[in-house]
Design a protein around this motif. Structure first.
Motif, PDB file in Angstrom:
ATOM      1  N   PHE A 206       0.858  -1.175   0.000  1.00  0.00           N
ATOM      2  CA  PHE A 206       0.000   0.000   0.000  1.00  0.00           C
ATOM      3  C   PHE A 206       0.896   1.227   0.000  1.00  0.00           C
ATOM      4  O   PHE A 206       2.097   1.121   0.248  1.00  0.00           O
ATOM      5  N   TYR A 207       0.317   2.363  -0.325  1.00  0.00           N
ATOM      6  CA  TYR A 207       1.116   3.541  -0.641  1.00  0.00           C
ATOM      7  C   TYR A 207       0.635   4.763   0.130  1.00  0.00           C
ATOM      8  O   TYR A 207      -0.557   5.066   0.130  1.00  0.00           O
ATOM      9  N   LEU A 208       1.584   5.443   0.765  1.00  0.00           N
ATOM     10  CA  LEU A 208       1.325   6.745   1.367  1.00  0.00           C
ATOM     11  C   LEU A 208       1.731   7.775   0.340  1.00  0.00           C
ATOM     12  O   LEU A 208       2.861   7.762  -0.158  1.00  0.00           O
ATOM     13  N   ASN A 209       0.805   8.650  -0.012  1.00  0.00           N
ATOM     14  CA  ASN A 209       1.064   9.690  -1.003  1.00  0.00           C
ATOM     15  C   ASN A 209       1.208  11.022  -0.290  1.00  0.00           C
ATOM     16  O   ASN A 209       0.331  11.437   0.455  1.00  0.00           O
ATOM     17  N   PHE A 210       2.354  11.688  -0.543  1.00  0.00           N
ATOM     18  CA  PHE A 210       2.573  13.011   0.027  1.00  0.00           C
ATOM     19  C   PHE A 210       1.897  14.066  -0.848  1.00  0.00           C
ATOM     20  O   PHE A 210       1.634  13.834  -2.034  1.00  0.00           O
ATOM     21  N   VAL A 211       1.650  15.229  -0.274  1.00  0.00           N
ATOM     22  CA  VAL A 211       1.206  16.381  -1.056  1.00  0.00           C
ATOM     23  C   VAL A 211       2.409  16.811  -1.891  1.00  0.00           C
ATOM     24  O   VAL A 211       3.526  16.917  -1.381  1.00  0.00           O
ATOM     25  N   ARG A 212       2.188  17.038  -3.187  1.00  0.00           N
ATOM     26  CA  ARG A 212       3.272  17.453  -4.094  1.00  0.00           C
ATOM     27  C   ARG A 212       3.011  18.850  -4.600  1.00  0.00           C
ATOM     28  O   ARG A 212       1.869  19.254  -4.806  1.00  0.00           O
ATOM     29  N   TYR A 213       4.103  19.565  -4.827  1.00  0.00           N
ATOM     30  CA  TYR A 213       4.018  20.926  -5.351  1.00  0.00           C
ATOM     31  C   TYR A 213       4.925  21.062  -6.567  1.00  0.00           C
ATOM     32  O   TYR A 213       5.971  20.427  -6.651  1.00  0.00           O
ATOM     33  N   GLU A 214       4.493  21.875  -7.509  1.00  0.00           N
ATOM     34  CA  GLU A 214       5.325  22.237  -8.649  1.00  0.00           C
ATOM     35  C   GLU A 214       5.215  23.742  -8.813  1.00  0.00           C
ATOM     36  O   GLU A 214       4.110  24.258  -9.007  1.00  0.00           O
ATOM     37  N   GLN A 215       6.333  24.438  -8.684  1.00  0.00           N
ATOM     38  CA  GLN A 215       6.382  25.896  -8.747  1.00  0.00           C
ATOM     39  C   GLN A 215       5.378  26.518  -7.776  1.00  0.00           C
ATOM     40  O   GLN A 215       4.686  27.486  -8.095  1.00  0.00           O
ATOM     41  N   GLY A 216       5.296  25.943  -6.581  1.00  0.00           N
ATOM     42  CA  GLY A 216       4.439  26.485  -5.530  1.00  0.00           C
ATOM     43  C   GLY A 216       2.964  26.150  -5.642  1.00  0.00           C
ATOM     44  O   GLY A 216       2.161  26.571  -4.829  1.00  0.00           O
ATOM     45  N   ILE A 217       2.574  25.364  -6.649  1.00  0.00           N
ATOM     46  CA  ILE A 217       1.169  24.988  -6.846  1.00  0.00           C
ATOM     47  C   ILE A 217       1.002  23.519  -6.494  1.00  0.00           C
ATOM     48  O   ILE A 217       1.756  22.664  -6.961  1.00  0.00           O
ATOM     49  N   GLU A 218      -0.009  23.224  -5.659  1.00  0.00           N
ATOM     50  CA  GLU A 218      -0.266  21.848  -5.253  1.00  0.00           C
ATOM     51  C   GLU A 218      -0.765  21.043  -6.446  1.00  0.00           C
ATOM     52  O   GLU A 218      -1.686  21.452  -7.147  1.00  0.00           O
ATOM     53  N   LEU A 219      -0.137  19.874  -6.677  1.00  0.00           N
ATOM     54  CA  LEU A 219      -0.520  19.002  -7.782  1.00  0.00           C
ATOM     55  C   LEU A 219      -1.538  17.979  -7.322  1.00  0.00           C
ATOM     56  O   LEU A 219      -1.459  17.456  -6.218  1.00  0.00           O
ATOM     57  N   GLU A 220      -2.496  17.680  -8.166  1.00  0.00           N
ATOM     58  CA  GLU A 220      -3.490  16.641  -7.914  1.00  0.00           C
ATOM     59  C   GLU A 220      -2.969  15.331  -8.491  1.00  0.00           C
ATOM     60  O   GLU A 220      -2.320  15.312  -9.532  1.00  0.00           O
ATOM     61  N   PRO A 221      -3.258  14.204  -7.821  1.00  0.00           N
ATOM     62  CA  PRO A 221      -2.873  12.907  -8.398  1.00  0.00           C
ATOM     63  C   PRO A 221      -3.627  12.662  -9.700  1.00  0.00           C
ATOM     64  O   PRO A 221      -4.720  13.171  -9.889  1.00  0.00           O
ATOM     65  N   GLU A 222      -3.027  11.893 -10.580  1.00  0.00           N
ATOM     66  CA  GLU A 222      -3.671  11.514 -11.832  1.00  0.00           C
ATOM     67  C   GLU A 222      -3.725  10.006 -11.927  1.00  0.00           C
ATOM     68  O   GLU A 222      -2.683   9.375 -12.033  1.00  0.00           O
ATOM     69  N   PRO A 223      -4.838   9.358 -11.905  1.00  0.00           N
ATOM     70  CA  PRO A 223      -6.161   9.929 -11.675  1.00  0.00           C
ATOM     71  C   PRO A 223      -6.322  10.293 -10.201  1.00  0.00           C
ATOM     72  O   PRO A 223      -5.596   9.781  -9.357  1.00  0.00           O
ATOM     73  N   PRO A 224      -7.271  11.171  -9.888  1.00  0.00           N
ATOM     74  CA  PRO A 224      -7.451  11.574  -8.494  1.00  0.00           C
ATOM     75  C   PRO A 224      -7.792  10.383  -7.609  1.00  0.00           C
ATOM     76  O   PRO A 224      -8.446   9.449  -8.049  1.00  0.00           O
ATOM     77  N   THR A 225      -7.326  10.444  -6.349  1.00  0.00           N
ATOM     78  CA  THR A 225      -7.606   9.350  -5.425  1.00  0.00           C
ATOM     79  C   THR A 225      -8.967   9.500  -4.780  1.00  0.00           C
ATOM     80  O   THR A 225      -9.390   8.666  -4.015  1.00  0.00           O
ATOM     81  N   TYR A 226      -9.648  10.581  -5.094  1.00  0.00           N
ATOM     82  CA  TYR A 226     -10.973  10.822  -4.537  1.00  0.00           C
ATOM     83  C   TYR A 226     -11.807  11.513  -5.614  1.00  0.00           C
ATOM     84  O   TYR A 226     -11.287  12.251  -6.432  1.00  0.00           O
ATOM     85  N   GLY A 227     -13.075  11.254  -5.625  1.00  0.00           N
ATOM     86  CA  GLY A 227     -13.967  11.934  -6.552  1.00  0.00           C
ATOM     87  C   GLY A 227     -13.673  11.681  -8.018  1.00  0.00           C
ATOM     88  O   GLY A 227     -14.096  12.448  -8.872  1.00  0.00           O
ATOM     89  N   GLY A 228     -12.952  10.623  -8.333  1.00  0.00           N
ATOM     90  CA  GLY A 228     -12.594  10.336  -9.712  1.00  0.00           C
ATOM     91  C   GLY A 228     -13.755   9.761 -10.497  1.00  0.00           C
ATOM     92  O   GLY A 228     -14.874   9.648 -10.000  1.00  0.00           O
ATOM     93  N   PRO A 229     -13.505   9.408 -11.744  1.00  0.00           N
ATOM     94  CA  PRO A 229     -14.576   8.859 -12.567  1.00  0.00           C
ATOM     95  C   PRO A 229     -15.086   7.542 -12.000  1.00  0.00           C
ATOM     96  O   PRO A 229     -14.353   6.781 -11.392  1.00  0.00           O
ATOM     97  N   ARG A 230     -16.365   7.296 -12.193  1.00  0.00           N
ATOM     98  CA  ARG A 230     -16.984   6.052 -11.743  1.00  0.00           C
ATOM     99  C   ARG A 230     -17.588   5.363 -12.959  1.00  0.00           C
ATOM    100  O   ARG A 230     -18.146   6.012 -13.827  1.00  0.00           O
ATOM    101  N   PHE A 231     -17.480   4.070 -12.983  1.00  0.00           N
ATOM    102  CA  PHE A 231     -17.986   3.305 -14.101  1.00  0.00           C
ATOM    103  C   PHE A 231     -19.018   2.311 -13.592  1.00  0.00           C
ATOM    104  O   PHE A 231     -18.800   1.622 -12.619  1.00  0.00           O
ATOM    105  N   ASP A 232     -20.145   2.237 -14.267  1.00  0.00           N
ATOM    106  CA  ASP A 232     -21.195   1.315 -13.876  1.00  0.00           C
ATOM    107  C   ASP A 232     -21.221   0.184 -14.897  1.00  0.00           C
ATOM    108  O   ASP A 232     -21.714   0.354 -16.010  1.00  0.00           O
ATOM    109  N   PHE A 233     -20.668  -0.968 -14.530  1.00  0.00           N
ATOM    110  CA  PHE A 233     -20.618  -2.106 -15.432  1.00  0.00           C
ATOM    111  C   PHE A 233     -21.871  -2.962 -15.362  1.00  0.00           C
ATOM    112  O   PHE A 233     -21.965  -3.975 -16.034  1.00  0.00           O
ATOM    113  N   ASN A 234     -22.830  -2.593 -14.523  1.00  0.00           N
ATOM    114  CA  ASN A 234     -24.064  -3.371 -14.389  1.00  0.00           C
ATOM    115  C   ASN A 234     -25.153  -2.895 -15.318  1.00  0.00           C
ATOM    116  O   ASN A 234     -26.236  -3.451 -15.308  1.00  0.00           O
ATOM    117  N   ALA A 235     -24.926  -1.867 -16.085  1.00  0.00           N
ATOM    118  CA  ALA A 235     -25.965  -1.293 -16.942  1.00  0.00           C
ATOM    119  C   ALA A 235     -26.236  -2.151 -18.150  1.00  0.00           C
ATOM    120  O   ALA A 235     -25.509  -2.930 -18.613  1.00  0.00           O
TER     121      ALA A 235
END
Length: 106
Positions: A77-106
């Motif tokens: 398992f992985y601990l992810n630190f907050v990352r910055y680039e030129q003073g701006i906080e970077l978001e993970p790609e894909p985000p670890t929260y609120g990311g896309p959801r797929f419904d395979f039951n449709a």
């Protein structure tokens, strides 16, 4: 100065402890690594890493939430630190929260 910080394995609930600098900011604990992020071993160079890769029970002693020793599941398992680039906080790609959801039951 270092502090002892505890993280719970998302697979089995075991608790892993690591000594680290108090100024490192945690973002999340995930079961998969973030694409393009560099992870250090728990006793490695944490200052230059984007997070820590743990192997539950293999990187040192693990306990339950009450502090009693347990075996751990051995899964990564992985601990992810907050990352910055030129003073701006970077978001993970894909985000670890609120990311896309797929419904395979449709």
């Amino acid at each position: 100065m270092t502090v002892t910080v505890r993280y719970t394995c998302p697979h089995c609930g075991a608790v892993v402890s690591v000594e680290r600098e108090p100024d490192l900011a945690d973002r999340s604990v995930t079961t998969v690594p973030q694409p393009g992020w560099e992870y250090a071993e728990p006793d490695g160079d944490l200052e230059s890493a984007d997070g820590i890769e743990f192997h539950c029970g293999e990187d040192g002693d693990v306990t339950d939430l009450d502090g009693d020793p347990v075996a751990g599941c051995g899964r990564p398992f992985y601990l992810n630190f907050v990352r910055y680039e030129q003073g701006i906080e970077l978001e993970p790609e894909p985000p670890t929260y609120g990311g896309p959801r797929f419904d395979f039951n449709a």
